[in-house]
Scaffold this active site. Structure first.
Site, short mmCIF file in Angstrom:
data_model
loop_
_atom_site.label_atom_id
_atom_site.label_comp_id
_atom_site.label_asym_id
_atom_site.label_seq_id
_atom_site.Cartn_x
_atom_site.Cartn_y
_atom_site.Cartn_z
N HIS A 47 5.32 1.54 4.65
CA HIS A 47 4.23 1.90 3.78
C HIS A 47 3.19 2.53 4.59
O HIS A 47 2.81 2.03 5.71
CB HIS A 47 3.87 0.94 2.64
CG HIS A 47 4.72 0.77 1.75
ND1 HIS A 47 4.45 0.33 0.57
CD2 HIS A 47 6.26 0.43 1.75
CE1 HIS A 47 5.50 0.16 -0.14
NE2 HIS A 47 6.50 0.00 0.59
N GLU A 49 -0.04 2.08 4.64
CA GLU A 49 -1.18 1.04 5.06
C GLU A 49 -0.49 0.06 5.88
O GLU A 49 -1.03 -0.17 7.20
CB GLU A 49 -1.29 0.40 3.79
CG GLU A 49 -2.04 1.10 2.82
CD GLU A 49 -1.10 1.47 1.61
OE1 GLU A 49 -1.23 1.44 0.33
OE2 GLU A 49 0.04 1.73 1.77
N CYS A 77 0.09 -1.17 -2.99
CA CYS A 77 0.98 -2.17 -3.82
C CYS A 77 0.90 -3.59 -3.43
O CYS A 77 0.04 -3.82 -2.56
CB CYS A 77 2.35 -1.46 -3.54
SG CYS A 77 2.90 -1.87 -1.84
N CYS A 80 1.50 -3.95 0.43
CA CYS A 80 0.20 -3.33 1.10
C CYS A 80 -0.97 -4.36 1.02
O CYS A 80 -1.50 -4.58 2.17
CB CYS A 80 0.11 -2.04 1.06
SG CYS A 80 1.62 -0.92 1.46
#
Length: 143
Positions: A47, A49, A77, A80
């Site tokens: 992801h 991040e 999410c 993250c």
């Protein structure tokens, strides 16, 4: 946020969901950038991040990012949010809310959970419409 949007555009060019992230140090200097790379790398944890956090930690040679600010185009999410807390990042700025999987106030609020050993300042809605539009266009094209 404009820099994070540029990272999101780069993610979309290689077929990933257009989410971008940037990390700044306490002096406002750019530490690292990240974009979704799950499709590109076949890594479910890639992801935006997480990519940015890994890059900043590697660059510093230290996983403690206690002076950093993370700017991301979409609400983090659960995955993250866990990485943000683990890295001790004190501040997160995000654009669009994620009403299906957000963990910074919409579905969950892991970043500000009082039971956690680290709480994060959350600044939502920066360029919210622009960040949301990027995602809406992407998913509309997929349908």
């Amino acid at each position: 946020m404009r820099r994070a949007l540029a990272e999101a555009a780069a993610a979309e060019r290689h077929g990933d969901v257009p989410v971008g992230a940037v990390l700044f140090d306490g002096a406002g200097e750019l530490l690292a950038t990240g974009r979704n790379e799950r499709e590109l790398t076949t890594d479910p944890t890639a992801h935006a991040e997480v990519v940015a956090i890994r890059s900043a930690a590697a660059q510093r040679g230290d996983w403690h990012l206690e002076d950093a600010t993370l700017v991301v185009t979409l609400e983090p999410c659960v995955l993250c949010a866990g990485a943000i807390v683990a890295a001790r990042i004190p501040r997160v700025v995000f654009g669009a809310w994620d009403e299906k999987a957000g963990a910074a106030g919409s579905v969950h609020d892991l970043l500000r959970d009082r039971r956690s050993n680290h709480r994060v300042e959350v600044l939502p809605g920066v360029l919210e419409r622009e960040c949301g539009d990027v995602l809406e266009r992407f998913f509309s094209a997929k349908r």
